[in-house]
Design a protein around this motif. Structure first.
Motif, mmCIF file in Angstrom:
data_model
loop_
_atom_site.group_PDB
_atom_site.id
_atom_site.type_symbol
_atom_site.label_atom_id
_atom_site.label_comp_id
_atom_site.label_asym_id
_atom_site.label_seq_id
_atom_site.Cartn_x
_atom_site.Cartn_y
_atom_site.Cartn_z
ATOM 1 N N GLY A 212 -33.675 24.229 -48.003
ATOM 2 C CA GLY A 212 -32.311 24.431 -48.474
ATOM 3 C C GLY A 212 -32.207 24.667 -49.967
ATOM 4 N N PHE A 213 -33.305 24.942 -50.650
ATOM 5 C CA PHE A 213 -33.315 25.133 -52.094
ATOM 6 C C PHE A 213 -32.550 26.410 -52.466
ATOM 7 N N VAL A 214 -31.679 26.301 -53.505
ATOM 8 C CA VAL A 214 -30.889 27.438 -53.976
ATOM 9 C C VAL A 214 -31.094 27.588 -55.483
ATOM 10 N N LEU A 215 -31.377 28.808 -55.914
ATOM 11 C CA LEU A 215 -31.559 29.081 -57.343
ATOM 12 C C LEU A 215 -30.212 29.125 -58.059
ATOM 13 N N GLN A 216 -30.235 28.710 -59.320
ATOM 14 C CA GLN A 216 -29.026 28.815 -60.138
ATOM 15 C C GLN A 216 -28.657 30.294 -60.328
ATOM 16 N N ASP A 217 -27.360 30.563 -60.539
ATOM 17 C CA ASP A 217 -26.925 31.943 -60.691
ATOM 18 C C ASP A 217 -27.474 32.590 -61.958
ATOM 19 N N PRO B 239 -28.821 16.949 -50.703
ATOM 20 C CA PRO B 239 -29.279 15.553 -50.697
ATOM 21 C C PRO B 239 -30.243 15.303 -49.546
ATOM 22 N N VAL B 240 -31.148 14.373 -49.762
ATOM 23 C CA VAL B 240 -32.125 14.033 -48.734
ATOM 24 C C VAL B 240 -31.405 13.654 -47.448
ATOM 25 N N GLY B 241 -31.801 14.280 -46.359
ATOM 26 C CA GLY B 241 -31.204 13.990 -45.062
ATOM 27 C C GLY B 241 -29.977 14.816 -44.750
ATOM 28 N N ALA B 242 -29.441 15.537 -45.741
ATOM 29 C CA ALA B 242 -28.245 16.352 -45.506
ATOM 30 C C ALA B 242 -28.628 17.627 -44.758
ATOM 31 N N ALA B 243 -27.755 18.031 -43.846
ATOM 32 C CA ALA B 243 -28.007 19.245 -43.072
ATOM 33 C C ALA B 243 -27.710 20.481 -43.920
ATOM 34 N N GLU C 24 -21.968 22.593 -54.802
ATOM 35 C CA GLU C 24 -21.553 21.300 -55.330
ATOM 36 C C GLU C 24 -22.138 20.187 -54.469
ATOM 37 N N GLY C 25 -22.595 19.128 -55.115
ATOM 38 C CA GLY C 25 -23.198 18.004 -54.405
ATOM 39 C C GLY C 25 -24.697 18.122 -54.261
#
Length: 555
Positions: free
Chosen positions: A158-163, A47-51, A64-65
């Motif tokens: 922080g972008f993560v690809l789907q499995d 989420p925007v602003g999340a560390a 998740e989230g």
């Protein structure tokens, strides 16, 4: 490919016509032209602003989230500079769009404010396109470019690809290798410089010099906006003709005679290392912000540097040195320091022996500047003393301003040492000896008395603080000869007092006894063998400063 309206949050890189028209901006170094190798990917963002902390490792799936984010393109972004050289970039700002036609200028890592950018630089230097064929095993350059971009976004956003994303295995391998190797330092900026970054000069003159340089001696194009002109000489008579050689100095003139500052721009095609950041130059009024880019492979780029020329209303300062005193012209060299604060310090050297007034003018000082003067070297010597009279500081106004420093040069006093030598086999048998000392017209008029019977030896009397140039002579009205001894006197001669020095003059008396058969009968007692002041003065013991005297001395 698709165009995303500005009202909708854009994710990833989108190529298309930008909304609105671009306008010329001098800072533009490269322009976004489109995309190269790459493909669509699927994944999610925090989420925007999340560390987020990429150093903990690549997650097994989108956490998740996270917010779903499926960029329609992940890969190489293409740009072109004014000379037609093309470059390959990656995005380091997934949440912001870019469009064909948007201009970019070189920036620093701190200006980009992108987290974990040292890890991003490690990715870029280790994989496609800087390292063709890596990551190994990828079926095509499109997949390699997408995998590298996804790894860059992992560290920057922080972008993560789907499995299930086919690019994921290659991105995972990149992230794991980069975390093991660690971050890289920021590469050097493109080697185009203007120094100093800011200079100021009078509005009716020229400002400079500015030195422009480029890597490997590349030629440069130097420019200023309309209303200003560039020159290659301090007099402002030889206009700049582009291109210019690296290391040239240039000066700027405000042809419209305004005090408004102006930006000087220097451009040259130079090598630029992977990892340099490019930021939106603001060349489209309808686009407030645009995606941040980072150079994906070493390239030749038409790079720029800027400096600012400032102009001010000026005044001149005439600094004058005047002289007075009896010893003018006898002083040594003089050094004056004129301190004008931010406008600079100026050293004025005056050679030894100056007698007439000396003046130097400092030109082009900003009105309102306060200047003061000090004299670090006065020219005083052992022979002369220079007394300095300094003026109050002056605030520079239009036209000519003045500071006058007065030096009063006077001779230092000197000294006279009178010596009396008593010698010979008849020494001690003589009567009183009188030595008359005379310097100048009443400056020193004194009689020294050596009492009868004074033993052989050398006796001295020192006279101090005598004006330089004063002539001095001694005479011996009474030599001490009597019926018991004869005397032969030897004088060293007249002297003239030299400033700061001791002049020596004296007389030697050689006494010889008269044979007893030739002596006259004596009456009374022998005189004491002491040296006393005439007129009942003091008794002095020893070989130095033992001559008594009577004096008539003018103070």
């Amino acid at each position: 490919m698709m165009i995303v309206p500005l009202a909708v949050p854009a994710h990833g890189v989108f190529n298309g016509e930008s909304p609105g028209d671009e306008v010329p901006v001098g800072a533009v170094e490269v322009t976004m032209t489109g995309t190269g190798q790459g493909s669509a990917v699927t994944g999610g963002l925090p989420p925007v602003g999340a560390a987020f902390d990429p150093t903990t490792g690549y997650p097994a799936d989108v956490p998740e989230g996270y917010e779903t984010d499926n960029p329609s393109f992940a890969g190489v972004i293409t740009t072109v500079d004014l000379e037609g050289n093309t470059q390959q970039m990656y995005c380091i700002d997934i949440r912001t769009s870019t469009y064909a036609g948007l201009g970019y200028e070189g920036g620093t890592w701190s200006e980009s404010n992108v987290p974990n950018i040292g890890y991003v630089n490690r990715v870029l230097n280790s994989y496609y396109p800087e390292q063709p064929g890596l990551p190994a095993g990828a079926p095509s350059d499109d997949v390699r470019a997408a995998a590298v971009q996804a790894a860059v976004w992992f560290f920057s956003d922080g972008f993560v690809l789907q499995d299930t994303d086919p690019v994921r295995p290659f991105t995972l391998a990149i992230v794991q290798a980069v975390l093991l190797a660690g971050p890289l330092a920021e590469p050097p900026a493109p080697d185009v410089y203007i120094a100093p970054p800011v200079a100021a000069g009078p509005v009716d003159g020229v400002t400079g010099p500015f030195t422009v340089t480029a890597a490997e001696g590349a030629e440069l194009t130097v420019s200023v906006p309309e209303g200003y002109t560039l020159y290659t000489d301090a007099a402002g008579t030889v206009p700049v003709t582009n291109p210019v050689g690296s290391g040239i100095q240039v000066w700027v003139r405000s042809t419209v005679q305004t005090t408004d500052p102006v930006v000087i721009n220097a451009r040259a095609v130079v090598p630029v290392e992977t990892g340099n950041v490019y930021l939106y130059a603001g060349n489209n009024p309808d686009v407030a912000t645009a995606q941040k880019l980072i150079l994906a492979a070493d390239a030749e780029v038409d790079s720029t540097a800027e400096a600012t020329a400032e102009f001010f209303i000026a005044g001149d300062l005439a600094v004058t040195k005047t002289f007075a005193g009896a010893a003018v012209g006898q002083q040594q060299a003089i050094s004056l320091t004129v301190d004008c604060g931010p406008a600079g310090q100026f050293l004025i050297e005056i050679p030894a022996g100056a007698a007439a007034a000396v003046s130097e003018t400092i030109t082009g000082l900003p009105v309102g500047t306060v200047c003061s003067v000090t004299e670090s070297t006065t020219g005083s010597t052992s022979a002369v003393t220079v007394t300095v009279t300094l003026p109050d500081p002056v605030e520079i106004g239009e036209g000519e301003n003045t500071l006058t420093v007065m030096n009063t040069v006077e001779y230092n006093p000197g000294s006279l040492l009178v010596t009396k030598t008593i010698s010979g086999s008849g020494a001690g048998l003589q009567d009183d000896i009188l030595i008359h000392v005379q310097c100048g017209d009443g400056i020193l008029d004194e009689t020294i008395i050596l009492p009868a019977g004074t033993a052989s030896g050398e006796y001295t009397q020192l006279y101090e603080n005598l004006p330089a140039g004063t002539p001095c002579r001694i005479s011996e009205p009474t030599s001490g000869a009597n019926e018991d001894v004869t005397v032969e006197s030897f004088f060293t001669g007249d002297v003239s007092i030299i400033a700061g020095e001791v002049q020596v003059t004296g007389v030697t008396n050689a006494f010889a006894p008269v044979p007893y058969t030739e002596r006259l009968p004596k009456t009374g007692s022998a005189s004491t063998a002491s040296l006393a002041l005439a007129g009942g003065g003091a008794l002095v013991v020893g070989a130095l400063l033992v001559m008594g005297s009577t004096r008539r001395r003018r103070k």
